[in-house]
Design a protein around this motif. Structure first.
Motif, short mmCIF file in Angstrom:
data_model
loop_
_atom_site.label_atom_id
_atom_site.label_comp_id
_atom_site.label_asym_id
_atom_site.label_seq_id
_atom_site.Cartn_x
_atom_site.Cartn_y
_atom_site.Cartn_z
N ASP A 1 -12.52 -6.30 -0.58
CA ASP A 1 -11.22 -6.91 -0.34
C ASP A 1 -10.91 -7.96 -1.41
O ASP A 1 -9.79 -8.00 -1.96
CB ASP A 1 -11.16 -7.53 1.05
N TYR A 2 -11.88 -8.79 -1.73
CA TYR A 2 -11.67 -9.82 -2.75
C TYR A 2 -11.50 -9.20 -4.13
O TYR A 2 -10.61 -9.60 -4.90
CB TYR A 2 -12.84 -10.81 -2.74
N ARG B 1 -8.04 -7.84 -4.51
CA ARG B 1 -7.04 -8.89 -4.68
C ARG B 1 -7.08 -9.49 -6.09
O ARG B 1 -6.03 -9.79 -6.68
CB ARG B 1 -7.25 -9.99 -3.63
N SER C 1 -5.49 -6.94 -8.41
CA SER C 1 -4.04 -6.93 -8.24
C SER C 1 -3.39 -8.14 -8.92
O SER C 1 -2.39 -8.00 -9.62
CB SER C 1 -3.70 -6.91 -6.75
N ARG C 2 -3.98 -9.32 -8.72
CA ARG C 2 -3.42 -10.54 -9.30
C ARG C 2 -3.33 -10.46 -10.82
O ARG C 2 -2.30 -10.79 -11.42
CB ARG C 2 -4.29 -11.73 -8.89
#
Length: 288
Positions: free
Chosen positions: A133-134, A137, A140-141
């Motif tokens: 999950d991290y 993210r 994506s960032r």
């Protein structure tokens, strides 16, 4: 070098044609699996002595290290807070998501150690997806913004700029040339600071990789686009993080530990050094 110590019985070392076989407690058939032991690491050369406590592979029997300088003063690190040994295991046991499965006990109920999360993944005790999950993210960032890495504290003008394209994070220098690229890492690469986050002993990829590794383990990559983030107040604040490292640091008397390979980014490692050492110490601490 390493100095090993054990409780109750001696460690079993083997020799092969390739050299010394050191204990590997992540292997359930290792002859040392049920022995309570630990070790310290050191380097001694013409520039002095560096000696550290380490939890890179496991957290086990408590100890501290020290070195005496010519003026008689002693630098020391590695002591746990009062109650820190039990506090660590109690905290890890209550962490959801499989983290409690890192704890290894003997048939008589004695707690032997907690495996590091990388070894836990290898042994099937921690889900390989524990950081997904991290990682997603972060990817994506930085597909729409830039991650700036300044790997050398004494070279503030040496900067590299990371942007994600598909499964790849490309780093460019100030001239815009791509200097190295990283494939989207998995949890094992992050916890071990190897494989997809390999860090060769060079002046570009290695320093960028160690910065990324620290940022992933400490979960600072989303709160600060300028890395490394060396402020401990920002570490481990995300719900998806290296909880093993977080809990070790929380129980250290001086907050310092070697809970993963590049825990020295920002000088948060449990290391002492002197250029002209007079004596070195390994202090076996009580378990309470």
């Amino acid at each position: 070098g390493r100095v090993y110590f054990s409780y109750g019985q001696k460690l079993d070392f083997r020799l092969t044609t390739g050299g010394l076989v050191q204990p590997a407690v992540q292997n359930p058939s290792d002859p040392n699996r049920n022995i309570l032991f630990n070790w310290t690491e050191y380097t001694l050369n013409d520039a002095g002595l560096w000696i550290n406590s380490t939890q890179v592979d496991m957290f086990s029997a408590p100890y501290a290290v020290g070195v005496k300088a010519p003026n008689g003063t002693t630098k020391t690190t590695g002591h746990l807070k009062a109650g820190g040994y039990k506090g660590f295991f109690d905290s890890l046991r209550s962490q959801p998501g499989g983290w409690a499965n890192l704890i290894q006990t003997r048939s008589d109920g004695t707690i032997l150690r907690a495996l590091s999360p990388g070894h836990g993944i290898g042994a099937g005790n921690l889900p390989a997806s524990v950081m997904d999950d991290y990682i997603n993210r972060v990817w994506s960032r930085y597909s729409t913004s830039t991650l700036t890495v300044t790997p050398f504290a004494d070279q503030p003008n040496t900067k590299y700029f990371g942007r994600v394209s598909g499964n790849t994070m490309n780093f460019t220098n100030s001239a815009g040339a791509v200097v190295t690229s990283f494939q989207k890492p998995d949890a094992d690469s992050i916890f071990g600071c190897y494989k997809l986050l390999d860090a060769p002993n060079d002046l570009v990829r290695g320093p960028i990789s160690r910065t990324l590794c620290a940022g992933f383990n400490r979960s600072t990559l989303l709160v600060n686009p300028n890395q490394p983030d060396t402020s401990a107040a920002n570490f481990y604040q995300d719900s998806v993080t290296n909880h093993y490292a977080r809990k070790i640091h929380a129980q250290m008397a001086d907050g310092k530990a070697y809970a993963f390979a590049f825990d020295d980014v920002g000088a948060h490692e449990s290391l002492v050094h002197d250029g002209d050492p007079q004596q070195a110490y390994i202090t076996l601490d009580p378990f309470n």
